[in-house]
Design a protein around this motif. Structure first.
Motif, PDB file in Angstrom:
ATOM      1  N   THR A   1      -5.016  11.600  -7.194  1.00  0.00           N
ATOM      2  CA  THR A   1      -3.893  11.084  -7.994  1.00  0.00           C
ATOM      3  C   THR A   1      -4.119   9.613  -8.309  1.00  0.00           C
ATOM      4  O   THR A   1      -4.810   8.906  -7.583  1.00  0.00           O
ATOM      5  CB  THR A   1      -2.543  11.252  -7.263  1.00  0.00           C
ATOM      6  OG1 THR A   1      -2.599  10.561  -6.034  1.00  0.00           O
ATOM      7  CG2 THR A   1      -2.242  12.715  -7.013  1.00  0.00           C
ATOM      8  N   GLN A   2      -3.517   9.186  -9.399  1.00  0.00           N
ATOM      9  CA  GLN A   2      -3.681   7.788  -9.819  1.00  0.00           C
ATOM     10  C   GLN A   2      -2.735   6.874  -9.042  1.00  0.00           C
ATOM     11  O   GLN A   2      -1.667   7.297  -8.597  1.00  0.00           O
ATOM     12  CB  GLN A   2      -3.393   7.649 -11.314  1.00  0.00           C
ATOM     13  CG  GLN A   2      -4.440   8.277 -12.190  1.00  0.00           C
ATOM     14  CD  GLN A   2      -4.139   7.991 -13.654  1.00  0.00           C
ATOM     15  OE1 GLN A   2      -2.984   7.836 -14.038  1.00  0.00           O
ATOM     16  NE2 GLN A   2      -5.180   7.929 -14.473  1.00  0.00           N
ATOM     17  N   LYS A   3      -3.168   5.610  -8.970  1.00  0.00           N
ATOM     18  CA  LYS A   3      -2.305   4.592  -8.348  1.00  0.00           C
ATOM     19  C   LYS A   3      -1.084   4.387  -9.235  1.00  0.00           C
ATOM     20  O   LYS A   3      -1.192   4.425 -10.459  1.00  0.00           O
ATOM     21  CB  LYS A   3      -3.033   3.242  -8.235  1.00  0.00           C
ATOM     22  CG  LYS A   3      -4.130   3.206  -7.233  1.00  0.00           C
ATOM     23  CD  LYS A   3      -4.710   1.794  -7.197  1.00  0.00           C
ATOM     24  CE  LYS A   3      -5.874   1.699  -6.261  1.00  0.00           C
ATOM     25  NZ  LYS A   3      -6.429   0.340  -6.231  1.00  0.00           N
ATOM     26  N   SER A   4       0.026   4.127  -8.601  1.00  0.00           N
ATOM     27  CA  SER A   4       1.216   3.808  -9.395  1.00  0.00           C
ATOM     28  C   SER A   4       1.081   2.387  -9.917  1.00  0.00           C
ATOM     29  O   SER A   4       0.442   1.532  -9.299  1.00  0.00           O
ATOM     30  CB  SER A   4       2.488   3.951  -8.565  1.00  0.00           C
ATOM     31  OG  SER A   4       2.435   3.082  -7.455  1.00  0.00           O
ATOM     32  N   LYS A   5       1.663   2.139 -11.082  1.00  0.00           N
ATOM     33  CA  LYS A   5       1.589   0.798 -11.664  1.00  0.00           C
ATOM     34  C   LYS A   5       2.602  -0.094 -10.983  1.00  0.00           C
ATOM     35  O   LYS A   5       3.747   0.284 -10.770  1.00  0.00           O
ATOM     36  CB  LYS A   5       1.862   0.853 -13.161  1.00  0.00           C
ATOM     37  CG  LYS A   5       0.759   1.545 -13.916  1.00  0.00           C
ATOM     38  CD  LYS A   5       0.903   1.306 -15.393  1.00  0.00           C
ATOM     39  CE  LYS A   5      -0.296   1.931 -16.085  1.00  0.00           C
ATOM     40  NZ  LYS A   5      -0.451   1.462 -17.430  1.00  0.00           N
ATOM     41  N   LYS A   6       2.136  -1.291 -10.661  1.00  0.00           N
ATOM     42  CA  LYS A   6       3.015  -2.273 -10.043  1.00  0.00           C
ATOM     43  C   LYS A   6       3.505  -3.229 -11.117  1.00  0.00           C
ATOM     44  O   LYS A   6       2.732  -3.629 -11.994  1.00  0.00           O
ATOM     45  CB  LYS A   6       2.275  -3.065  -8.965  1.00  0.00           C
ATOM     46  CG  LYS A   6       1.869  -2.213  -7.796  1.00  0.00           C
ATOM     47  CD  LYS A   6       1.173  -3.049  -6.755  1.00  0.00           C
ATOM     48  CE  LYS A   6       0.643  -2.161  -5.660  1.00  0.00           C
ATOM     49  NZ  LYS A   6      -0.165  -2.893  -4.716  1.00  0.00           N
TER      50      LYS A   6
ATOM     51  N   SER B   1       0.838  -1.199   0.000  1.00  0.00           N
ATOM     52  CA  SER B   1       0.000   0.000   0.000  1.00  0.00           C
ATOM     53  C   SER B   1       0.877   1.254   0.000  1.00  0.00           C
ATOM     54  O   SER B   1       2.034   1.220   0.417  1.00  0.00           O
ATOM     55  CB  SER B   1      -0.945  -0.006   1.206  1.00  0.00           C
ATOM     56  OG  SER B   1      -0.202   0.076   2.391  1.00  0.00           O
ATOM     57  N   GLU B   2       0.311   2.335  -0.476  1.00  0.00           N
ATOM     58  CA  GLU B   2       1.070   3.586  -0.528  1.00  0.00           C
ATOM     59  C   GLU B   2       0.141   4.757  -0.264  1.00  0.00           C
ATOM     60  O   GLU B   2      -1.053   4.705  -0.558  1.00  0.00           O
ATOM     61  CB  GLU B   2       1.753   3.743  -1.889  1.00  0.00           C
ATOM     62  CG  GLU B   2       0.801   3.775  -3.045  1.00  0.00           C
ATOM     63  CD  GLU B   2       1.499   3.842  -4.390  1.00  0.00           C
ATOM     64  OE1 GLU B   2       0.986   4.581  -5.251  1.00  0.00           O
ATOM     65  OE2 GLU B   2       2.520   3.177  -4.566  1.00  0.00           O
ATOM     66  N   TRP B   3       0.694   5.809   0.287  1.00  0.00           N
ATOM     67  CA  TRP B   3      -0.083   7.021   0.504  1.00  0.00           C
ATOM     68  C   TRP B   3      -0.011   7.857  -0.757  1.00  0.00           C
ATOM     69  O   TRP B   3       1.050   8.017  -1.354  1.00  0.00           O
ATOM     70  CB  TRP B   3       0.494   7.807   1.690  1.00  0.00           C
ATOM     71  CG  TRP B   3      -0.293   9.034   1.965  1.00  0.00           C
ATOM     72  CD1 TRP B   3      -1.382   9.131   2.767  1.00  0.00           C
ATOM     73  CD2 TRP B   3      -0.077  10.331   1.406  1.00  0.00           C
ATOM     74  NE1 TRP B   3      -1.871  10.407   2.758  1.00  0.00           N
ATOM     75  CE2 TRP B   3      -1.080  11.172   1.912  1.00  0.00           C
ATOM     76  CE3 TRP B   3       0.841  10.861   0.515  1.00  0.00           C
ATOM     77  CZ2 TRP B   3      -1.182  12.509   1.575  1.00  0.00           C
ATOM     78  CZ3 TRP B   3       0.741  12.197   0.182  1.00  0.00           C
ATOM     79  CH2 TRP B   3      -0.255  13.010   0.708  1.00  0.00           C
ATOM     80  N   ARG B   4      -1.165   8.376  -1.200  1.00  0.00           N
ATOM     81  CA  ARG B   4      -1.171   9.278  -2.335  1.00  0.00           C
ATOM     82  C   ARG B   4      -2.180  10.389  -2.072  1.00  0.00           C
ATOM     83  O   ARG B   4      -3.206  10.174  -1.434  1.00  0.00           O
ATOM     84  CB  ARG B   4      -1.523   8.610  -3.650  1.00  0.00           C
ATOM     85  CG  ARG B   4      -1.872   7.244  -3.695  1.00  0.00           C
ATOM     86  CD  ARG B   4      -2.206   6.775  -5.115  1.00  0.00           C
ATOM     87  NE  ARG B   4      -3.150   5.698  -5.085  1.00  0.00           N
ATOM     88  CZ  ARG B   4      -4.436   5.770  -4.760  1.00  0.00           C
ATOM     89  NH1 ARG B   4      -4.964   6.874  -4.449  1.00  0.00           N
ATOM     90  NH2 ARG B   4      -5.205   4.727  -4.753  1.00  0.00           N
TER      91      ARG B   4
END
Length: 128
Positions: free
Chosen positions: A42-47, A35-38
């Motif tokens: 903003t869009q989710k970063s691609k994994k 998980s990440e804070w954004r």
């Protein structure tokens, strides 16, 4: 086997199965770890897609209805030769003795193994 299992209730509990398999290294993250804070909007970063690692090792495992009885990882670069596999098979009874002493006390365990080359090598080593 079914007929034998029906006539002997202890039969299935005495079978120890052996198998070899390649085990690949994976770097997996839990949902919390990934998980990440954004900031809002903003869009989710691609994994990156998880793929099989180039790091792999051969696992030789023996198990019964209660779980794993014995396992060994084959050292990298080691060829599974007749001599190597006979060594594995010679260590197996000690592992069974530790996990299930009653099976060794009356020598009632039954080895069921796949039809791979190592099994043939093991059988031939004791036939000669």
């Amino acid at each position: 086997m079914l007929a034998r299992a029906n006539s002997d209730p202890t039969f299935m509990g005495r079978i120890i199965t052996g198998e070899e398999a390649w085990v690949y290294e994976y770097d997996t993250l839990t949902n919390q770890q990934s998980s990440e804070w954004r900031p809002k909007g903003t869009q989710k970063s691609k994994k990156p897609r998880q793929s099989r690692s180039k790091v792999k090792v051969m696992l030789i495992v023996f198990f019964d209805i209660r779980g794993v009885v014995h396992y060994e990882y084959v050292p990298t670069g080691q060829t599974i030769s007749k001599k190597y596999y006979v060594g594995v098979m010679r260590r197996l009874p000690d592992a069974i003795r530790r996990k299930h002493p009653s099976l060794c006390a009356n020598n009632s365990w039954i080895l069921h193994h796949d039809h791979g080359i190592p099994e043939s090598a093991y059988k031939k080593s004791f036939d000669n």
